[in-house]
Design a protein around this motif. Structure first.
Motif, PDB file in Angstrom:
ATOM      1  N   GLY A  76       0.758  -1.307   0.070  1.00  0.00           N
ATOM      2  CA  GLY A  76       0.116  -0.074   0.035  1.00  0.00           C
ATOM      3  C   GLY A  76       0.783   1.357   0.058  1.00  0.00           C
ATOM      4  N   GLY A  77       2.060   1.220  -0.097  1.00  0.00           N
ATOM      5  CA  GLY A  77       3.081   2.431   0.059  1.00  0.00           C
ATOM      6  C   GLY A  77       3.789   2.571   1.330  1.00  0.00           C
ATOM      7  N   GLY A  78       4.670   3.319   1.372  1.00  0.00           N
ATOM      8  CA  GLY A  78       5.359   3.581   2.623  1.00  0.00           C
ATOM      9  C   GLY A  78       6.055   4.809   2.747  1.00  0.00           C
ATOM     10  N   ALA A  79       6.783   5.287   3.436  1.00  0.00           N
ATOM     11  CA  ALA A  79       7.444   6.450   3.739  1.00  0.00           C
ATOM     12  C   ALA A  79       8.902   6.569   3.455  1.00  0.00           C
ATOM     13  N   LEU A  80       9.721   7.791   3.124  1.00  0.00           N
ATOM     14  CA  LEU A  80      10.859   7.746   2.748  1.00  0.00           C
ATOM     15  C   LEU A  80      11.432   8.871   3.287  1.00  0.00           C
ATOM     16  N   ALA A  81      12.585   8.856   4.285  1.00  0.00           N
ATOM     17  CA  ALA A  81      13.176   9.993   4.764  1.00  0.00           C
ATOM     18  C   ALA A  81      14.544  10.020   4.106  1.00  0.00           C
ATOM     19  N   VAL A  82      15.009  11.485   3.903  1.00  0.00           N
ATOM     20  CA  VAL A  82      16.254  11.686   3.023  1.00  0.00           C
ATOM     21  C   VAL A  82      16.848  12.989   3.642  1.00  0.00           C
ATOM     22  N   GLN A  83      18.334  12.727   3.692  1.00  0.00           N
ATOM     23  CA  GLN A  83      19.123  13.849   3.980  1.00  0.00           C
ATOM     24  C   GLN A  83      20.018  14.437   3.238  1.00  0.00           C
ATOM     25  N   PRO A  84      19.554  15.383   2.226  1.00  0.00           N
ATOM     26  CA  PRO A  84      20.114  15.631   0.926  1.00  0.00           C
ATOM     27  C   PRO A  84      21.512  16.479   1.211  1.00  0.00           C
ATOM     28  N   GLY A 114      19.836  18.759   7.584  1.00  0.00           N
ATOM     29  CA  GLY A 114      18.504  18.725   7.660  1.00  0.00           C
ATOM     30  C   GLY A 114      18.034  17.362   6.883  1.00  0.00           C
ATOM     31  N   THR A 115      16.781  17.197   7.126  1.00  0.00           N
ATOM     32  CA  THR A 115      16.129  15.911   6.528  1.00  0.00           C
ATOM     33  C   THR A 115      14.710  16.483   6.064  1.00  0.00           C
ATOM     34  N   PHE A 116      14.108  15.607   5.103  1.00  0.00           N
ATOM     35  CA  PHE A 116      12.876  15.909   4.731  1.00  0.00           C
ATOM     36  C   PHE A 116      12.146  14.287   4.699  1.00  0.00           C
ATOM     37  N   CYS A 117      10.932  14.215   4.550  1.00  0.00           N
ATOM     38  CA  CYS A 117      10.134  12.977   4.371  1.00  0.00           C
ATOM     39  C   CYS A 117       8.957  13.117   3.526  1.00  0.00           C
ATOM     40  N   LEU A 118       8.867  11.978   2.711  1.00  0.00           N
ATOM     41  CA  LEU A 118       7.864  11.738   1.934  1.00  0.00           C
ATOM     42  C   LEU A 118       6.900  10.774   2.502  1.00  0.00           C
ATOM     43  N   PRO A 119       5.800  11.231   3.213  1.00  0.00           N
ATOM     44  CA  PRO A 119       5.187  10.288   4.167  1.00  0.00           C
ATOM     45  C   PRO A 119       4.292   9.104   3.284  1.00  0.00           C
ATOM     46  N   GLN A 120       4.092   9.165   2.290  1.00  0.00           N
ATOM     47  CA  GLN A 120       3.339   8.157   1.527  1.00  0.00           C
ATOM     48  C   GLN A 120       3.642   8.104   0.132  1.00  0.00           C
ATOM     49  N   ILE A 121       4.638   7.167  -0.231  1.00  0.00           N
ATOM     50  CA  ILE A 121       5.083   6.755  -1.561  1.00  0.00           C
ATOM     51  C   ILE A 121       4.401   5.570  -1.968  1.00  0.00           C
ATOM     52  N   PRO A 122       3.258   5.833  -2.924  1.00  0.00           N
ATOM     53  CA  PRO A 122       2.560   4.475  -3.448  1.00  0.00           C
ATOM     54  C   PRO A 122       3.630   3.846  -4.566  1.00  0.00           C
ATOM     55  N   LEU A 123       3.138   2.461  -4.620  1.00  0.00           N
ATOM     56  CA  LEU A 123       3.876   1.787  -5.725  1.00  0.00           C
ATOM     57  C   LEU A 123       3.649   2.492  -6.855  1.00  0.00           C
ATOM     58  N   PRO A 124       4.431   1.961  -8.067  1.00  0.00           N
ATOM     59  CA  PRO A 124       4.404   2.699  -9.304  1.00  0.00           C
ATOM     60  C   PRO A 124       2.809   2.355  -9.850  1.00  0.00           C
ATOM     61  N   ALA A 125       2.395   3.407 -10.679  1.00  0.00           N
ATOM     62  CA  ALA A 125       1.044   3.009 -11.372  1.00  0.00           C
ATOM     63  C   ALA A 125       0.993   1.683 -12.073  1.00  0.00           C
ATOM     64  N   ASN A 126       0.054   1.133 -12.121  1.00  0.00           N
ATOM     65  CA  ASN A 126      -0.127  -0.348 -12.594  1.00  0.00           C
ATOM     66  C   ASN A 126       0.705  -1.104 -12.387  1.00  0.00           C
ATOM     67  N   ALA A 127       1.439  -1.255 -11.161  1.00  0.00           N
ATOM     68  CA  ALA A 127       2.086  -2.129 -10.931  1.00  0.00           C
ATOM     69  C   ALA A 127       1.297  -3.396 -10.644  1.00  0.00           C
ATOM     70  N   LYS A 128       1.753  -4.512 -10.813  1.00  0.00           N
ATOM     71  CA  LYS A 128       1.314  -5.594 -10.670  1.00  0.00           C
ATOM     72  C   LYS A 128       2.247  -6.732  -9.881  1.00  0.00           C
ATOM     73  N   VAL A 129       1.784  -6.618  -8.597  1.00  0.00           N
ATOM     74  CA  VAL A 129       2.859  -7.243  -7.485  1.00  0.00           C
ATOM     75  C   VAL A 129       2.103  -8.059  -6.433  1.00  0.00           C
ATOM     76  N   LYS A 130       2.780  -8.756  -5.958  1.00  0.00           N
ATOM     77  CA  LYS A 130       2.201  -9.849  -4.719  1.00  0.00           C
ATOM     78  C   LYS A 130       2.966  -9.785  -3.525  1.00  0.00           C
ATOM     79  N   ALA A 131       2.799  -9.940  -2.517  1.00  0.00           N
ATOM     80  CA  ALA A 131       3.401  -9.987  -1.248  1.00  0.00           C
ATOM     81  C   ALA A 131       4.657 -11.119  -1.639  1.00  0.00           C
ATOM     82  N   GLY A 132       5.948 -10.482  -1.058  1.00  0.00           N
ATOM     83  CA  GLY A 132       7.017 -11.554  -1.258  1.00  0.00           C
ATOM     84  C   GLY A 132       7.634 -11.253  -2.507  1.00  0.00           C
ATOM     85  N   ASP A 133       7.059 -10.481  -3.524  1.00  0.00           N
ATOM     86  CA  ASP A 133       8.095 -10.201  -4.702  1.00  0.00           C
ATOM     87  C   ASP A 133       9.229  -9.426  -4.625  1.00  0.00           C
ATOM     88  N   LEU A 134      10.213  -9.403  -5.307  1.00  0.00           N
ATOM     89  CA  LEU A 134      11.535  -8.764  -5.194  1.00  0.00           C
ATOM     90  C   LEU A 134      11.621  -7.489  -5.963  1.00  0.00           C
TER      91      LEU A 134
END
Length: 112
Positions: free
Chosen positions: A13-21, A70-90
């Motif tokens: 369902g997507g997740g967060a990414l924190a970056v220190q650029p 400093g850091t920033f966070c993207l709190p909700q990054i979805p999977l790419p549009a039209n991604a066809k995946v299942k739990a356990g895929d790499l």
């Protein structure tokens, strides 16, 4: 180097990414790309490509050209549009930062 066996679980369902650029000099502005590659049929058992966009390219502007922690966070990054995946895929998430003096590349291996 080969594919990492130490993979992070990434929610389907997507997740967060924190970056220190800006830890190093010369990062007062630039662009970020966040892409995903699927499977292990590419070089060194990685993905064939990273053409699956997770976040549209975006620009960042820092406070100066000097180092800053400093850091920033993207709190909700979805999977790419039209991604066809299942739990356990790499998959591998590719985070690319292009700064005014060059580019840095960071990858995160994950299980979906």
């Amino acid at each position: 180097m080969g594919t990492s066996r130490n993979r992070t679980t990434w929610p389907i369902g997507g997740g967060a990414l924190a970056v220190q650029p800006g830890w190093f000099q010369g990062h007062s502005k630039g662009f970020f790309y966040v892409n995903m590659g699927f499977g292990t049929s590419g070089p060194d058992n990685g993905p064939d490509n990273f053409t699956n966009v997770m976040v549209p390219i975006f620009e960042f502007t820092g406070p100066s050209n000097g180092p800053y922690p400093g850091t920033f966070c993207l709190p909700q990054i979805p999977l790419p549009a039209n991604a066809k995946v299942k739990a356990g895929d790499l998959a591998t998430i590719q985070v690319v930062m292009t700064a005014q003096h060059g580019a840095s590349l960071f990858n995160v291996s994950c299980y979906l």
